[in-house]
Design a protein around this motif. Sequence first.
Motif, PDB file in Angstrom:
ATOM      1  N   ILE A  33       0.844  -1.204   0.000  1.00 21.83           N
ATOM      2  CA  ILE A  33       0.000   0.000   0.000  1.00 21.83           C
ATOM      3  C   ILE A  33       0.877   1.251   0.000  1.00 21.83           C
ATOM      4  O   ILE A  33       0.630   2.200  -0.757  1.00 21.83           O
ATOM      5  N   ALA A  34       1.923   1.247   0.810  1.00 25.77           N
ATOM      6  CA  ALA A  34       2.829   2.398   0.863  1.00 25.77           C
ATOM      7  C   ALA A  34       3.509   2.614  -0.487  1.00 25.77           C
ATOM      8  O   ALA A  34       3.644   3.756  -0.949  1.00 25.77           O
ATOM      9  N   GLU A  35       3.926   1.510  -1.119  1.00 22.91           N
ATOM     10  CA  GLU A  35       4.563   1.600  -2.437  1.00 22.91           C
ATOM     11  C   GLU A  35       3.595   2.170  -3.473  1.00 22.91           C
ATOM     12  O   GLU A  35       3.950   3.035  -4.265  1.00 22.91           O
ATOM     13  N   ALA A  36       2.361   1.693  -3.450  1.00 24.81           N
ATOM     14  CA  ALA A  36       1.360   2.149  -4.419  1.00 24.81           C
ATOM     15  C   ALA A  36       1.019   3.617  -4.199  1.00 24.81           C
ATOM     16  O   ALA A  36       0.802   4.353  -5.169  1.00 24.81           O
ATOM     17  N   ARG A  37       0.993   4.041  -2.936  1.00 23.21           N
ATOM     18  CA  ARG A  37       0.724   5.456  -2.649  1.00 23.21           C
ATOM     19  C   ARG A  37       1.810   6.352  -3.228  1.00 23.21           C
ATOM     20  O   ARG A  37       1.543   7.472  -3.653  1.00 23.21           O
ATOM     21  N   ALA A  38       3.022   5.847  -3.255  1.00 19.83           N
ATOM     22  CA  ALA A  38       4.149   6.622  -3.760  1.00 19.83           C
ATOM     23  C   ALA A  38       4.033   6.885  -5.264  1.00 19.83           C
ATOM     24  O   ALA A  38       4.665   7.800  -5.782  1.00 19.83           O
ATOM     25  N   HIS A  39       3.201   6.103  -5.942  1.00 17.33           N
ATOM     26  CA  HIS A  39       3.031   6.266  -7.384  1.00 17.33           C
ATOM     27  C   HIS A  39       2.107   7.424  -7.742  1.00 17.33           C
ATOM     28  O   HIS A  39       1.899   7.707  -8.914  1.00 17.33           O
ATOM     29  N   GLY A  40       1.505   8.055  -6.763  1.00 19.43           N
ATOM     30  CA  GLY A  40       0.698   9.240  -7.054  1.00 19.43           C
ATOM     31  C   GLY A  40      -0.788   9.031  -6.938  1.00 19.43           C
ATOM     32  O   GLY A  40      -1.259   8.406  -6.001  1.00 19.43           O
ATOM     33  N   ASP A  41      -1.536   9.534  -7.908  1.00 21.24           N
ATOM     34  CA  ASP A  41      -2.996   9.581  -7.911  1.00 21.24           C
ATOM     35  C   ASP A  41      -3.608   8.228  -7.536  1.00 21.24           C
ATOM     36  O   ASP A  41      -3.506   7.253  -8.268  1.00 21.24           O
ATOM     37  N   LEU A  42      -4.288   8.190  -6.382  1.00 23.60           N
ATOM     38  CA  LEU A  42      -4.847   6.936  -5.876  1.00 23.60           C
ATOM     39  C   LEU A  42      -6.152   6.540  -6.554  1.00 23.60           C
ATOM     40  O   LEU A  42      -6.514   5.376  -6.583  1.00 23.60           O
ATOM     41  N   SER A  43      -6.852   7.502  -7.126  1.00 24.58           N
ATOM     42  CA  SER A  43      -8.159   7.206  -7.728  1.00 24.58           C
ATOM     43  C   SER A  43      -8.045   6.276  -8.937  1.00 24.58           C
ATOM     44  O   SER A  43      -8.976   5.536  -9.222  1.00 24.58           O
ATOM     45  N   GLU A  44      -6.925   6.302  -9.631  1.00 28.45           N
ATOM     46  CA  GLU A  44      -6.745   5.452 -10.806  1.00 28.45           C
ATOM     47  C   GLU A  44      -5.574   4.502 -10.640  1.00 28.45           C
ATOM     48  O   GLU A  44      -5.007   4.024 -11.617  1.00 28.45           O
ATOM     49  N   ASN A  45      -5.242   4.195  -9.404  1.00 30.69           N
ATOM     50  CA  ASN A  45      -4.088   3.347  -9.117  1.00 30.69           C
ATOM     51  C   ASN A  45      -4.566   1.925  -8.801  1.00 30.69           C
ATOM     52  O   ASN A  45      -5.002   1.628  -7.691  1.00 30.69           O
ATOM     53  N   ALA A  46      -4.470   1.043  -9.788  1.00 28.09           N
ATOM     54  CA  ALA A  46      -4.947  -0.337  -9.633  1.00 28.09           C
ATOM     55  C   ALA A  46      -4.166  -1.092  -8.562  1.00 28.09           C
ATOM     56  O   ALA A  46      -4.733  -1.900  -7.822  1.00 28.09           O
TER      57      ALA A  46
END
Length: 157
Positions: A33-46
Amino acid sequence: MQKSPMTAQGLQRLEDELRRLKSEDRPAVIRAIAEARAHGDLSENAEYHAARDRQSFIEGRVLELEELVSTAEVIDPSTLSGSQVKFGAHIELLDEESEKESSYQIVGVHEADIKQGLLSVSSPLAKSLIGKEEGDTVSVPAPGGDRTYEILKVSFR
């Protein structure tokens, strides 16, 4: 709170799964989850949504396992004896129609695994067998019609 009968092996499997979920799976999903958050925009983050779904599953399973472990009543089949079928019994059956022999152990609902020969105490077959003895014949309702089994052997180990 109602107790659930269970063998020591079944309880151990549940405790092992609970320990793994808490010590390995939960920290791994938190990192994901922390890694995915680092990728930016959460609304379109699969990746983020998949990790959150996995976290939700893990937390739900942890709660379920904690409840099961806390309500487990361990029954040691090796302390039981007799020829009558009861919880923990190892049973050898003969399907009278197909002449096929099979063997099962009657175990708790949450440790049942028919592929390993672990038959749930609440299954129609186990319900039909409980209280019967070696040599008895039981009829079990099945989708394709009633099945008849002869109890060849009852043992406790």
